[in-house]
Design an enzyme around this catalytic site. Structure first.
Site, PDB file in Angstrom:
ATOM      1  N   SER A  21       0.864  -1.192   0.000  1.00  0.00           N
ATOM      2  CA  SER A  21       0.000   0.000   0.000  1.00  0.00           C
ATOM      3  C   SER A  21       0.894   1.233   0.000  1.00  0.00           C
ATOM      4  O   SER A  21       2.075   1.142   0.375  1.00  0.00           O
ATOM      5  CB  SER A  21      -0.875   0.002   1.258  1.00  0.00           C
ATOM      6  OG  SER A  21      -1.650   1.180   1.315  1.00  0.00           O
TER       7      SER A  21
ATOM      8  N   TYR B 109      -1.841  -0.741  10.622  1.00  0.00           N
ATOM      9  CA  TYR B 109      -1.945  -1.154   9.214  1.00  0.00           C
ATOM     10  C   TYR B 109      -0.704  -0.707   8.439  1.00  0.00           C
ATOM     11  O   TYR B 109      -0.077  -1.488   7.715  1.00  0.00           O
ATOM     12  CB  TYR B 109      -3.216  -0.547   8.609  1.00  0.00           C
ATOM     13  CG  TYR B 109      -3.372  -0.772   7.121  1.00  0.00           C
ATOM     14  CD1 TYR B 109      -3.685  -2.036   6.628  1.00  0.00           C
ATOM     15  CD2 TYR B 109      -3.198   0.269   6.212  1.00  0.00           C
ATOM     16  CE1 TYR B 109      -3.833  -2.242   5.256  1.00  0.00           C
ATOM     17  CE2 TYR B 109      -3.351   0.069   4.848  1.00  0.00           C
ATOM     18  CZ  TYR B 109      -3.663  -1.185   4.369  1.00  0.00           C
ATOM     19  OH  TYR B 109      -3.805  -1.391   3.020  1.00  0.00           O
TER      20      TYR B 109
HETATM   21  P1  NAP Z   1     -11.268  -6.382   0.622  1.00  0.00           P
HETATM   22  O1  NAP Z   1     -12.185  -5.888  -0.429  1.00  0.00           O
HETATM   23  O2  NAP Z   1     -11.705  -6.311   2.048  1.00  0.00           O
HETATM   24  O3  NAP Z   1     -10.854  -7.893   0.270  1.00  0.00           O
HETATM   25  C1  NAP Z   1      -9.944  -8.575   1.092  1.00  0.00           C
HETATM   26  C2  NAP Z   1      -9.839 -10.014   0.645  1.00  0.00           C
HETATM   27  O4  NAP Z   1      -8.883 -10.676   1.483  1.00  0.00           O
HETATM   28  C3  NAP Z   1     -11.143 -10.789   0.777  1.00  0.00           C
HETATM   29  O5  NAP Z   1     -11.211 -11.730  -0.260  1.00  0.00           O
HETATM   30  C4  NAP Z   1     -10.990 -11.470   2.123  1.00  0.00           C
HETATM   31  O6  NAP Z   1     -11.812 -12.626   2.184  1.00  0.00           O
HETATM   32  C5  NAP Z   1      -9.513 -11.817   2.097  1.00  0.00           C
HETATM   33  N1  NAP Z   1      -8.894 -12.036   3.409  1.00  0.00           N
HETATM   34  C6  NAP Z   1      -8.885 -11.217   4.489  1.00  0.00           C
HETATM   35  N2  NAP Z   1      -8.229 -11.803   5.497  1.00  0.00           N
HETATM   36  C7  NAP Z   1      -7.803 -13.011   5.052  1.00  0.00           C
HETATM   37  C8  NAP Z   1      -7.079 -14.089   5.625  1.00  0.00           C
HETATM   38  N3  NAP Z   1      -6.652 -14.046   6.899  1.00  0.00           N
HETATM   39  N4  NAP Z   1      -6.826 -15.169   4.856  1.00  0.00           N
HETATM   40  C9  NAP Z   1      -7.264 -15.227   3.577  1.00  0.00           C
HETATM   41  N5  NAP Z   1      -7.960 -14.275   2.987  1.00  0.00           N
HETATM   42  C10 NAP Z   1      -8.226 -13.159   3.720  1.00  0.00           C
HETATM   43  O7  NAP Z   1      -9.859  -5.604   0.578  1.00  0.00           O
HETATM   44  P2  NAP Z   1      -9.117  -4.894  -0.656  1.00  0.00           P
HETATM   45  O8  NAP Z   1      -9.386  -3.449  -0.573  1.00  0.00           O
HETATM   46  O9  NAP Z   1      -9.363  -5.638  -1.896  1.00  0.00           O
HETATM   47  O10 NAP Z   1      -7.587  -5.126  -0.180  1.00  0.00           O
HETATM   48  C11 NAP Z   1      -6.782  -6.148  -0.719  1.00  0.00           C
HETATM   49  C12 NAP Z   1      -5.331  -5.795  -0.469  1.00  0.00           C
HETATM   50  O11 NAP Z   1      -5.048  -4.518  -1.044  1.00  0.00           O
HETATM   51  C13 NAP Z   1      -4.959  -5.689   1.006  1.00  0.00           C
HETATM   52  O12 NAP Z   1      -3.688  -6.251   1.207  1.00  0.00           O
HETATM   53  C14 NAP Z   1      -4.935  -4.188   1.258  1.00  0.00           C
HETATM   54  O13 NAP Z   1      -4.065  -3.845   2.288  1.00  0.00           O
HETATM   55  C15 NAP Z   1      -4.446  -3.685  -0.084  1.00  0.00           C
HETATM   56  N6  NAP Z   1      -4.802  -2.291  -0.378  1.00  0.00           N
HETATM   57  C16 NAP Z   1      -6.100  -1.905  -0.621  1.00  0.00           C
HETATM   58  C17 NAP Z   1      -6.364  -0.579  -0.952  1.00  0.00           C
HETATM   59  C18 NAP Z   1      -7.761  -0.095  -1.292  1.00  0.00           C
HETATM   60  O14 NAP Z   1      -7.949   1.100  -1.571  1.00  0.00           O
HETATM   61  N7  NAP Z   1      -8.758  -0.954  -1.355  1.00  0.00           N
HETATM   62  C19 NAP Z   1      -5.317   0.363  -1.003  1.00  0.00           C
HETATM   63  C20 NAP Z   1      -4.022  -0.070  -0.726  1.00  0.00           C
HETATM   64  C21 NAP Z   1      -3.775  -1.385  -0.437  1.00  0.00           C
HETATM   65  P3  NAP Z   1     -12.294 -13.301   3.593  1.00  0.00           P
HETATM   66  O15 NAP Z   1     -12.648 -12.171   4.513  1.00  0.00           O
HETATM   67  O16 NAP Z   1     -13.421 -14.173   3.222  1.00  0.00           O
HETATM   68  O17 NAP Z   1     -11.121 -14.088   4.083  1.00  0.00           O
END
Ligand code: NAP
Length: 259
Positions: free
Chosen positions: A143, A157
């Site tokens: 991130s 985080y």
């Molecule tokens: P999201 O929509 O909440 O999706 C997260 C995914 O990870 C879900 O499929 C969730 O499924 C899974 N997950 C969570 N904990 C887990 C675990 N312990 N084991 C296996 N699967 C797990 O989040 P997102 O925004 O797509 O974020 C994905 C990644 O991008 C993260 O690493 C986040 O830090 C990074 N990121 C996101 C943003 C943003 O703007 N969205 C910005 C920078 C970085 P379950 O809950 O069913 O396990």
């Protein structure tokens, strides 16, 4: 023109929604065979059915990245089903917010269990299969928050997202002689299902601080990951790509407003 990655076996952790699902969709579009993971079986089955309907070979494995045995099993299932493993996208992550003064020990343990322990365990589990592939690729979803910027409520985080990069640099050295590269994509603000629920006003407020005046899409992140998975990116390791529409560039609010 990049060499097609058609038929390669790709494992994306945390791909039942959000960025992970977007990464899976981009790789499927490029002809890869994709295994997705997540803890919620219903969401996993639904995501796999949705991606399958778009075309391509996709499978869901229920696994928690914070549990070593789950990581071993997800890699074994990807290898069994698709005859090996070429790419691991270590994407699973959580981002609950808590101000430092209110943060509990449990909050800190929970976020580190998924974001950093989970990243390390998933990469460790994938090493034998990636080594066998001869062109193994590890792509971490970090991130901008932590490695470059800060945001109130996300000290824990940000620490995990910066820690991923510390892990990446030594892992890249250890795995280089096996032809495995380890890189990271650093997303800015990306539109996911969770964000869409917050409405247009919230979107516009966030977009106002980004020079491109819009948030990223999950495909923007998937495309950066896809590039890092190509043969042509095979000499890039231990590096980061920021995908944020210029969000980290302005030195003050005025720099965006005076654009
Ligand atoms: P999201 O929509 O909440 O999706 C997260 C995914 O990870 C879900 O499929 C969730 O499924 C899974 N997950 C969570 N904990 C887990 C675990 N312990 N084991 C296996 N699967 C797990 O989040 P997102 O925004 O797509 O974020 C994905 C990644 O991008 C993260 O690493 C986040 O830090 C990074 N990121 C996101 C943003 C943003 O703007 N969205 C910005 C920078 C970085 P379950 O809950 O069913 O396990």
């Amino acid at each position: 023109m990049f060499t097609p990655i058609t038929g390669r076996s790709v494992l994306v952790t945390g791909a039942t929604k959000g960025i992970g699902k977007g990464i899976a969709r981009v790789f499927l579009g490029a002809g890869a065979r994709v295994t997705i993971t997540g803890r919620d079986r219903t969401a996993g089955a639904q995501a796999a059915a949705e991606l399958d309907a778009d075309g391509g070979e996709v499978a869901y494995v229920c696994a928690d990245v914070g549990v070593a045995a789950d990581n071993d099993r997800m890699v074994a299932e990807a290898v069994d089903r698709f005859g090996g493993l070429d790419v691991l996208c270590a994407n699973a992550g959580v981002f609950p917010d808590a101000r430092l003064e209110d943060m509990t020990e449990k909050d800190i343990d929970a976020i580190f269990a998924t974001n950093i322990k989970g990243t390390m365990l998933s990469v460790k589990a994938a090493i034998p299969a990636l080594r066998k592939s001869g062109h193994g690729r590890v792509i971490l979803t970090s991130s901008i928050t932590g490695p470059i910027t800060g945001y109130p409520g996300w000290s824990h985080y940000g620490a995990t997202k910066a820690a991923q990069l510390g892990f990446m640099r030594t892992a890249a050295i250890e795995l280089a002689s096996s032809g495995i590269t380890v890189n990271a994509v650093l997303p800015g603000n990306v539109v996911t299902e969770g964000l869409t629920d917050l409405g247009d006003e919230y979107y516009q407020k966030m977009a106002a601080s980004i020079p491109m005046r819009k948030l990223g899409t999950v495909e923007d992140i998937g495309n950066a990951a896809l590039f890092l998975a190509t043969d042509e990116a095979g000499y890039i390791t231990g590096q980061t790509i920021v995908v944020d529409g210029g969000q980290i560039l302005p030195e003050s609010l005025a720099a965006v407003e005076d654009q």
